[in-house]
Enzyme design. Sequence first.
Site, short mmCIF file in Angstrom:
data_model
loop_
_atom_site.label_atom_id
_atom_site.label_comp_id
_atom_site.label_asym_id
_atom_site.label_seq_id
_atom_site.Cartn_x
_atom_site.Cartn_y
_atom_site.Cartn_z
N GLU A 1 63.88 52.41 74.12
CA GLU A 1 63.83 52.91 72.74
C GLU A 1 64.41 54.31 72.83
O GLU A 1 63.77 55.22 73.36
CB GLU A 1 62.39 52.96 72.22
CG GLU A 1 61.74 51.61 72.00
CD GLU A 1 62.19 50.94 70.70
OE1 GLU A 1 62.94 51.58 69.93
OE2 GLU A 1 61.81 49.78 70.47
N GLU B 1 69.74 50.59 63.92
CA GLU B 1 69.53 51.43 65.11
C GLU B 1 70.88 51.83 65.71
O GLU B 1 71.24 51.40 66.80
CB GLU B 1 68.62 50.67 66.08
CG GLU B 1 67.26 50.37 65.46
CD GLU B 1 66.37 49.41 66.25
OE1 GLU B 1 66.73 49.08 67.40
OE2 GLU B 1 65.32 48.99 65.73
N HIS C 1 67.28 49.83 71.97
CA HIS C 1 66.82 49.98 70.59
C HIS C 1 66.69 51.47 70.28
O HIS C 1 66.89 52.31 71.15
CB HIS C 1 65.43 49.36 70.43
CG HIS C 1 65.39 47.87 70.54
ND1 HIS C 1 65.08 47.05 69.48
CD2 HIS C 1 65.59 47.03 71.59
CE1 HIS C 1 65.11 45.78 69.87
NE2 HIS C 1 65.41 45.75 71.15
N HIS D 1 69.01 45.24 66.22
CA HIS D 1 68.56 45.66 64.88
C HIS D 1 69.63 46.54 64.25
O HIS D 1 70.02 47.56 64.83
CB HIS D 1 67.23 46.39 64.97
CG HIS D 1 66.09 45.49 65.35
ND1 HIS D 1 65.10 45.86 66.23
CD2 HIS D 1 65.81 44.22 64.97
CE1 HIS D 1 64.25 44.84 66.37
NE2 HIS D 1 64.67 43.84 65.62
#
EC number: 3.4.17.1
Length: 412
Positions: free
Chosen positions: A373, A174, A299, A171
């Site tokens: 994350e 990020e 991420h 993404h």
Amino acid sequence: LMGVIYSTLAIAPVQFDREKVFRVKLQDEKQASILKNLTQTIELDFWYPDAIHDIAVNMTVDFRVTEKESQTIQSTLEQHKMDYEILINDLQEEIDKQFDVKEEIAGRHSYAKYNDWNKIVSWTEKMVEKHPEMVSRIKIGSTVEDNPLYVLKIGRKDGERKAIFMDCGIHAREWVSPAFCQWFVYQAAKSYGKNKIMTKLLDRMNFYVLPVFNVDGYIWSWTKDRMWRKNRSKNPNSTCIGTDLNRNFDVSWDSSPNTDNPCLSVYRGPAPESEKETKAVTNFIRSHLNSIKAYITFHSYSQMLLFPYGYTIKLPPNHQDLLKVARIATDVLSSRYETRYIYGPIASTIYKTSGSSLDWAYDLGIKHTFAFELRDKGKSGFLLPESRIKPTCKETMLSVKFIAKYILKHTS
């Protein structure tokens, strides 16, 4: 004439002056539907969860909204006595504040700063030059806009051995994710022969690292729109650009009807593996399936360590094993700066997702697949200041080294 040509090419970068990021804690169904109704008339950019259809009761929702619409949002939230706070009051200010580390040498790649794509490309060359016996660069394909997709292979050149595949930056916005992949390659190569654990790992296994998965999107987030998420492919019959690469994998791809709108940031694409980036990665992993024992994707944000499944609440056969690895890996991570991570299967820990790289790799037969994350928990969100890059990388490195040691010992 040149001036005319130039001005049509140079779309000014999006400015986010006085845009706000709200955090809303949803207490019940009614509040969830109030928020969903708002999206009928107002465009909200969801930061957490990824999209409107993932919203559920008891969830904390983060979203971005323009200055103009923020008044409407605020009065609606207050009118219904909803529990909210404003995480970011002026998004543009926050974007400018990211770059809080001084450049040592102008224009030079730095592990303490965010690096644009050109710097990352020349960095890949430098890593190979510096550590020819340990690092090689493999072009696994190219993007829609014909940028190269490079994987760095780290490990001794001779013989077949176990491997771990890692990717960052699926993404675009990020940014701390590619920063980690660069740090990992640098630390691994540099500490070979010096650090006992790393030396043992690299003697016995290879790492395949894709520092930026979504290159076109990453470039776009640097040059035009800091909040861009998807890749940059054109969509037939739509003026909306881009596919969410992490909804484009061939695993339960069409199970979520909410991802079939090209204008959404979670658009799954016209078909599974329709995107050149996805295809390059899946082809590479398939062709190295004998050796790849773990898949790790990075991420941001929210400080979680997730594992399968995302597309179903059903638990995978080796759930206990994954749970144990994730528990220890998050403990190890917190040992450095006491950064707290939560861990668990995607579907029950956050929300159900379809077409993700993690589930795809798992169902392909790679039995240890994890998604980090990274920092933070929403104070800066995707705009983590550069001064937090190194601490984030250092703590994550401990965690990844633990997972690698575990893979070395416990996989056949």
